[in-house]
Write a protein that holds these residues in place. Sequence first.
Motif, mmCIF file in Angstrom:
data_model
loop_
_atom_site.group_PDB
_atom_site.id
_atom_site.type_symbol
_atom_site.label_atom_id
_atom_site.label_comp_id
_atom_site.label_asym_id
_atom_site.label_seq_id
_atom_site.Cartn_x
_atom_site.Cartn_y
_atom_site.Cartn_z
ATOM 1 N N VAL A 8 47.248 46.551 38.702
ATOM 2 C CA VAL A 8 45.829 46.774 38.266
ATOM 3 C C VAL A 8 45.711 47.463 37.706
ATOM 4 C CG1 VAL A 8 42.980 46.048 38.223
ATOM 5 C CG2 VAL A 8 45.177 44.493 40.409
ATOM 6 N N GLN A 9 45.815 47.579 36.498
ATOM 7 C CA GLN A 9 45.286 48.969 35.374
ATOM 8 C C GLN A 9 43.530 48.565 34.938
ATOM 9 O OE1 GLN A 9 46.381 48.243 31.230
ATOM 10 N NE2 GLN A 9 45.188 50.559 30.379
ATOM 11 N N LEU A 10 43.296 49.978 35.692
ATOM 12 C CA LEU A 10 42.103 50.081 35.486
ATOM 13 C C LEU A 10 41.136 51.157 34.321
ATOM 14 C CD1 LEU A 10 41.873 52.223 39.162
ATOM 15 C CD2 LEU A 10 41.658 49.900 38.797
ATOM 16 N N ASP A 11 40.496 50.140 33.547
ATOM 17 C CA ASP A 11 40.152 50.935 32.757
ATOM 18 C C ASP A 11 38.236 51.137 32.587
ATOM 19 O OD1 ASP A 11 39.786 51.188 29.920
ATOM 20 O OD2 ASP A 11 40.122 49.175 29.098
ATOM 21 N N LEU A 12 38.322 52.077 32.781
ATOM 22 C CA LEU A 12 37.064 52.636 33.579
ATOM 23 C C LEU A 12 36.218 53.103 32.929
ATOM 24 C CD1 LEU A 12 37.360 52.301 36.960
ATOM 25 C CD2 LEU A 12 35.970 50.530 35.847
ATOM 26 N N ARG A 13 35.132 53.558 31.822
ATOM 27 C CA ARG A 13 34.945 54.003 31.149
ATOM 28 C C ARG A 13 33.713 54.275 31.460
ATOM 29 N NH1 ARG A 13 37.478 51.127 27.942
ATOM 30 N NH2 ARG A 13 36.840 50.000 25.518
ATOM 31 N N THR A 47 45.760 33.478 48.501
ATOM 32 C CA THR A 47 44.505 33.119 48.487
ATOM 33 C C THR A 47 43.526 33.727 48.868
ATOM 34 O OG1 THR A 47 44.234 33.490 51.423
ATOM 35 C CG2 THR A 47 45.283 31.383 50.688
ATOM 36 N N ASN A 48 43.593 34.760 48.409
ATOM 37 C CA ASN A 48 42.582 36.005 47.571
ATOM 38 C C ASN A 48 41.829 35.597 46.462
ATOM 39 O OD1 ASN A 48 44.387 38.493 49.577
ATOM 40 N ND2 ASN A 48 42.633 38.250 50.194
ATOM 41 N N THR A 49 40.247 36.063 46.625
ATOM 42 C CA THR A 49 39.796 35.843 44.973
ATOM 43 C C THR A 49 39.386 37.156 44.983
ATOM 44 O OG1 THR A 49 37.819 35.719 46.357
ATOM 45 C CG2 THR A 49 38.342 33.781 46.439
ATOM 46 N N VAL A 50 39.414 37.070 43.208
ATOM 47 C CA VAL A 50 38.945 37.930 42.592
ATOM 48 C C VAL A 50 37.892 39.300 43.227
ATOM 49 C CG1 VAL A 50 37.968 38.391 39.911
ATOM 50 C CG2 VAL A 50 39.561 37.160 40.525
ATOM 51 N N ARG A 51 36.911 38.202 43.703
ATOM 52 C CA ARG A 51 36.084 39.149 44.775
ATOM 53 C C ARG A 51 36.379 39.532 45.427
ATOM 54 N NH1 ARG A 51 32.459 41.993 42.704
ATOM 55 N NH2 ARG A 51 32.477 40.694 41.209
ATOM 56 N N GLN A 52 37.873 39.295 46.154
ATOM 57 C CA GLN A 52 38.365 39.936 47.362
ATOM 58 C C GLN A 52 39.207 41.316 47.044
ATOM 59 O OE1 GLN A 52 39.773 36.224 49.122
ATOM 60 N NE2 GLN A 52 37.922 36.574 50.631
ATOM 61 N N VAL A 53 39.566 40.953 45.644
ATOM 62 C CA VAL A 53 40.636 41.992 44.998
ATOM 63 C C VAL A 53 39.772 43.211 44.649
ATOM 64 C CG1 VAL A 53 41.613 42.271 43.439
ATOM 65 C CG2 VAL A 53 43.004 40.131 44.128
ATOM 66 N N ILE A 54 38.420 42.781 43.797
ATOM 67 C CA ILE A 54 37.799 44.002 43.316
ATOM 68 C C ILE A 54 37.847 44.858 44.587
ATOM 69 C CG2 ILE A 54 35.382 44.544 42.328
ATOM 70 C CD1 ILE A 54 36.283 42.655 40.358
ATOM 71 N N GLU A 55 37.202 43.799 45.614
ATOM 72 C CA GLU A 55 36.234 45.261 46.746
ATOM 73 C C GLU A 55 37.611 45.693 47.559
ATOM 74 O OE1 GLU A 55 34.759 41.801 49.312
ATOM 75 O OE2 GLU A 55 32.698 40.987 48.253
ATOM 76 N N ALA A 56 38.688 45.494 47.548
ATOM 77 C CA ALA A 56 40.359 46.520 48.343
ATOM 78 C C ALA A 56 40.317 46.513 47.133
ATOM 79 C CB ALA A 56 41.691 45.153 48.475
ATOM 80 N N LEU A 57 40.444 46.858 45.960
ATOM 81 C CA LEU A 57 40.779 47.996 44.870
ATOM 82 C C LEU A 57 39.825 49.113 45.047
ATOM 83 C CD1 LEU A 57 41.520 46.496 41.849
ATOM 84 C CD2 LEU A 57 43.101 47.565 42.940
ATOM 85 N N LEU A 58 38.107 48.723 45.444
ATOM 86 C CA LEU A 58 37.550 49.702 45.893
ATOM 87 C C LEU A 58 37.319 50.587 47.532
ATOM 88 C CD1 LEU A 58 33.995 48.109 43.806
ATOM 89 C CD2 LEU A 58 35.760 50.078 43.255
ATOM 90 N N ARG A 59 37.741 49.897 48.396
ATOM 91 C CA ARG A 59 37.877 50.435 49.145
ATOM 92 C C ARG A 59 38.922 50.871 49.477
ATOM 93 N NH1 ARG A 59 36.991 45.497 51.638
ATOM 94 N NH2 ARG A 59 39.485 44.966 51.354
#
Length: 169
Positions: A8-13, A47-59
């Motif tokens: 996952v590329q992080l493109d945060l402004r 089975t991981n959803t987008v929401r779970q992937v976002i939460e895992a990245l933040l963790r």
Amino acid sequence: MYTGFIKVQLDLRRPITVKGGRAGGVKGQEAFYLPRGSINTLHISSTNTVRQVIEALLRKFTVADNPAKFALFKRFSREDQVYTCKLSEEEHPLFLRLVAGPSTDALSFVLKEQQTGEVMWDAFSIPELQNFLRILDKEEQDQIGSITRRYNAYREKLEEAMRATGGPG
């Protein structure tokens, strides 16, 4: 069910807030900018959803920000054109990766901030809000200084004109 890795590329402004260690018994947080374009690899299941992937990245980055502030996008190329599309929270990124094949040109993932029309102030952390206040205070001081300089210049011209005409002043 399959397990595997996605990049996952992080493109945060905007700056993110990370959880720090305890300083003097108080849990600390600090806001800073991540380098644009940095890539993180995440081990997930199909089975991981987008929401779970976002939460895992933040963790993984110990990010304290609300996961609702972020969205996962898929990026793909067709005929020398690059397209980006926001994924719904129920989609399964590893499944999409497996279907697309190994080529990152066929499919890659990008984490960005949500693009909503309204500002969700309660989604920001205290350090972020304090940073906003510092920026606003600086802008206010700049405006006050500009107006004061303009007023002083006008007053000098007015006093000079009054002296030239022999009026009071």
